[in-house]
Write a protein that holds these residues in place. Structure first.
Motif, PDB file in Angstrom:
ATOM      1  N   LEU A 146       0.825  -1.200   0.000  1.00 10.52           N
ATOM      2  CA  LEU A 146       0.000   0.000   0.000  1.00 10.52           C
ATOM      3  C   LEU A 146       0.860   1.251   0.000  1.00 10.52           C
ATOM      4  N   VAL A 147       1.890   1.264   0.839  1.00 11.39           N
ATOM      5  CA  VAL A 147       2.798   2.411   0.882  1.00 11.39           C
ATOM      6  C   VAL A 147       3.474   2.596  -0.478  1.00 11.39           C
ATOM      7  N   GLY A 148       3.924   1.503  -1.069  1.00  8.33           N
ATOM      8  CA  GLY A 148       4.554   1.584  -2.389  1.00  8.33           C
ATOM      9  C   GLY A 148       3.605   2.150  -3.436  1.00  8.33           C
ATOM     10  N   ARG A 149       2.351   1.671  -3.437  1.00  7.07           N
ATOM     11  CA  ARG A 149       1.348   2.179  -4.397  1.00  7.07           C
ATOM     12  C   ARG A 149       1.073   3.654  -4.158  1.00  7.07           C
ATOM     13  N   PHE A 150       0.915   4.018  -2.885  1.00  9.15           N
ATOM     14  CA  PHE A 150       0.602   5.411  -2.569  1.00  9.15           C
ATOM     15  C   PHE A 150       1.726   6.348  -2.992  1.00  9.15           C
ATOM     16  N   LEU A 151       2.967   5.937  -2.785  1.00  9.06           N
ATOM     17  CA  LEU A 151       4.095   6.802  -3.141  1.00  9.06           C
ATOM     18  C   LEU A 151       4.215   7.020  -4.643  1.00  9.06           C
ATOM     19  N   ASN A 152       3.523   6.207  -5.421  1.00 10.85           N
ATOM     20  CA  ASN A 152       3.529   6.387  -6.870  1.00 10.85           C
ATOM     21  C   ASN A 152       2.315   7.168  -7.370  1.00 10.85           C
ATOM     22  N   THR A 153       1.462   7.637  -6.446  1.00  6.39           N
ATOM     23  CA  THR A 153       0.338   8.485  -6.842  1.00  6.39           C
ATOM     24  C   THR A 153       0.790   9.944  -6.785  1.00  6.39           C
ATOM     25  N   ALA A 154       0.006  10.818  -7.395  1.00 10.68           N
ATOM     26  CA  ALA A 154       0.339  12.244  -7.368  1.00 10.68           C
ATOM     27  C   ALA A 154       0.371  12.758  -5.929  1.00 10.68           C
ATOM     28  N   GLU A 155      -0.581  12.304  -5.120  1.00  8.80           N
ATOM     29  CA  GLU A 155      -0.627  12.748  -3.727  1.00  8.80           C
ATOM     30  C   GLU A 155       0.586  12.243  -2.941  1.00  8.80           C
ATOM     31  N   GLY A 156       0.983  11.011  -3.212  1.00  4.45           N
ATOM     32  CA  GLY A 156       2.159  10.450  -2.552  1.00  4.45           C
ATOM     33  C   GLY A 156       3.428  11.184  -2.956  1.00  4.45           C
ATOM     34  N   LYS A 157       3.550  11.481  -4.250  1.00  3.32           N
ATOM     35  CA  LYS A 157       4.730  12.214  -4.725  1.00  3.32           C
ATOM     36  C   LYS A 157       4.777  13.619  -4.147  1.00  3.32           C
ATOM     37  N   ALA A 158       3.587  14.204  -3.903  1.00  2.65           N
ATOM     38  CA  ALA A 158       3.531  15.555  -3.344  1.00  2.65           C
ATOM     39  C   ALA A 158       4.165  15.605  -1.953  1.00  2.65           C
ATOM     40  N   LEU A 159       4.119  14.483  -1.226  1.00  2.00           N
ATOM     41  CA  LEU A 159       4.767  14.438   0.091  1.00  2.00           C
ATOM     42  C   LEU A 159       6.269  14.672  -0.025  1.00  2.00           C
ATOM     43  N   TYR A 160       6.823  14.322  -1.164  1.00  2.00           N
ATOM     44  CA  TYR A 160       8.261  14.451  -1.386  1.00  2.00           C
ATOM     45  C   TYR A 160       8.537  15.438  -2.505  1.00  2.00           C
ATOM     46  N   ASP A 201      11.675   2.437   7.960  1.00  5.06           N
ATOM     47  CA  ASP A 201      11.724   3.422   9.036  1.00  5.06           C
ATOM     48  C   ASP A 201      10.326   3.549   9.634  1.00  5.06           C
ATOM     49  N   PRO A 202      10.127   3.096  10.886  1.00  3.31           N
ATOM     50  CA  PRO A 202       8.777   3.090  11.453  1.00  3.31           C
ATOM     51  C   PRO A 202       8.057   4.435  11.392  1.00  3.31           C
ATOM     52  N   ALA A 203       8.738   5.518  11.743  1.00  6.30           N
ATOM     53  CA  ALA A 203       8.072   6.822  11.763  1.00  6.30           C
ATOM     54  C   ALA A 203       7.635   7.243  10.362  1.00  6.30           C
ATOM     55  N   LEU A 204       8.543   7.128   9.399  1.00  2.00           N
ATOM     56  CA  LEU A 204       8.192   7.491   8.018  1.00  2.00           C
ATOM     57  C   LEU A 204       7.128   6.562   7.462  1.00  2.00           C
ATOM     58  N   PHE A 205       7.303   5.270   7.693  1.00  2.00           N
ATOM     59  CA  PHE A 205       6.378   4.279   7.156  1.00  2.00           C
ATOM     60  C   PHE A 205       4.958   4.551   7.627  1.00  2.00           C
ATOM     61  N   TYR A 206       4.785   4.720   8.933  1.00  2.71           N
ATOM     62  CA  TYR A 206       3.442   4.914   9.462  1.00  2.71           C
ATOM     63  C   TYR A 206       2.859   6.267   9.063  1.00  2.71           C
ATOM     64  N   ALA A 207       3.705   7.280   8.927  1.00  2.00           N
ATOM     65  CA  ALA A 207       3.203   8.576   8.460  1.00  2.00           C
ATOM     66  C   ALA A 207       2.668   8.454   7.037  1.00  2.00           C
ATOM     67  N   VAL A 208       3.415   7.774   6.172  1.00  2.00           N
ATOM     68  CA  VAL A 208       2.978   7.594   4.784  1.00  2.00           C
ATOM     69  C   VAL A 208       1.762   6.665   4.731  1.00  2.00           C
ATOM     70  N   LEU A 209       1.756   5.625   5.546  1.00  2.00           N
ATOM     71  CA  LEU A 209       0.616   4.707   5.573  1.00  2.00           C
ATOM     72  C   LEU A 209      -0.649   5.437   6.010  1.00  2.00           C
ATOM     73  N   GLN A 210      -0.518   6.317   6.996  1.00  2.00           N
ATOM     74  CA  GLN A 210      -1.679   7.100   7.436  1.00  2.00           C
ATOM     75  C   GLN A 210      -2.186   7.981   6.297  1.00  2.00           C
ATOM     76  N   LYS A 211      -1.275   8.622   5.565  1.00  2.00           N
ATOM     77  CA  LYS A 211      -1.680   9.461   4.426  1.00  2.00           C
ATOM     78  C   LYS A 211      -2.372   8.619   3.367  1.00  2.00           C
ATOM     79  N   ALA A 212      -1.879   7.409   3.131  1.00  2.00           N
ATOM     80  CA  ALA A 212      -2.506   6.510   2.151  1.00  2.00           C
ATOM     81  C   ALA A 212      -3.916   6.145   2.610  1.00  2.00           C
ATOM     82  N   ASN A 213      -4.060   5.862   3.901  1.00  2.00           N
ATOM     83  CA  ASN A 213      -5.388   5.550   4.438  1.00  2.00           C
ATOM     84  C   ASN A 213      -6.330   6.733   4.299  1.00  2.00           C
ATOM     85  N   GLU A 214      -5.841   7.920   4.620  1.00  2.00           N
ATOM     86  CA  GLU A 214      -6.669   9.125   4.519  1.00  2.00           C
ATOM     87  C   GLU A 214      -7.081   9.389   3.074  1.00  2.00           C
TER      88      GLU A 214
END
Length: 92
Positions: free
Chosen positions: A45-59, A75-88
């Motif tokens: 899920l994190v991998g998929r989200f990071l390839n979306t426009a919204e995921g790329k916007a985080l970086y 990295d637990p902190a980064l992973f869970y932050a990105v996972l939360q954004k993907a869920n949202e």
């Protein structure tokens, strides 16, 4: 059987709540010194989200390499932050 759109939206909302509850428990476990062990589905899920426009916007719109994504997933902190954004964002 066909699920009406309104019922599907309700199911999606309930699923989102369950995912967020699980995420909060996972974060609390890591913060309490527990082992960091995201599921294969969470990593995907994190991998998929990071390839979306919204995921790329985080970086700042950067395209992340496989190594970047692996670093985030380990990295637990980064992973869970990105996972939360993907869920949202409703990415499944």
């Amino acid at each position: 059987q066909v699920i009406p759109p309104s019922a599907k939206a309700g199911l999606d909302i309930e699923n989102q709540k369950l995912q967020n509850d699980k995420l909060r428990k996972d974060i609390a476990n890591v913060e309490a010194g527990g082992e960091f062990k995201p599921s294969t589905e969470q990593k995907a899920l994190v991998g998929r989200f990071l390839n979306t426009a919204e995921g790329k916007a985080l970086y700042a719109g950067q395209t992340l390499t496989s190594a970047d994504i692996l670093a985030i997933q380990s990295d637990p902190a980064l992973f869970y932050a990105v996972l939360q954004k993907a869920n949202e964002a409703g990415v499944y």
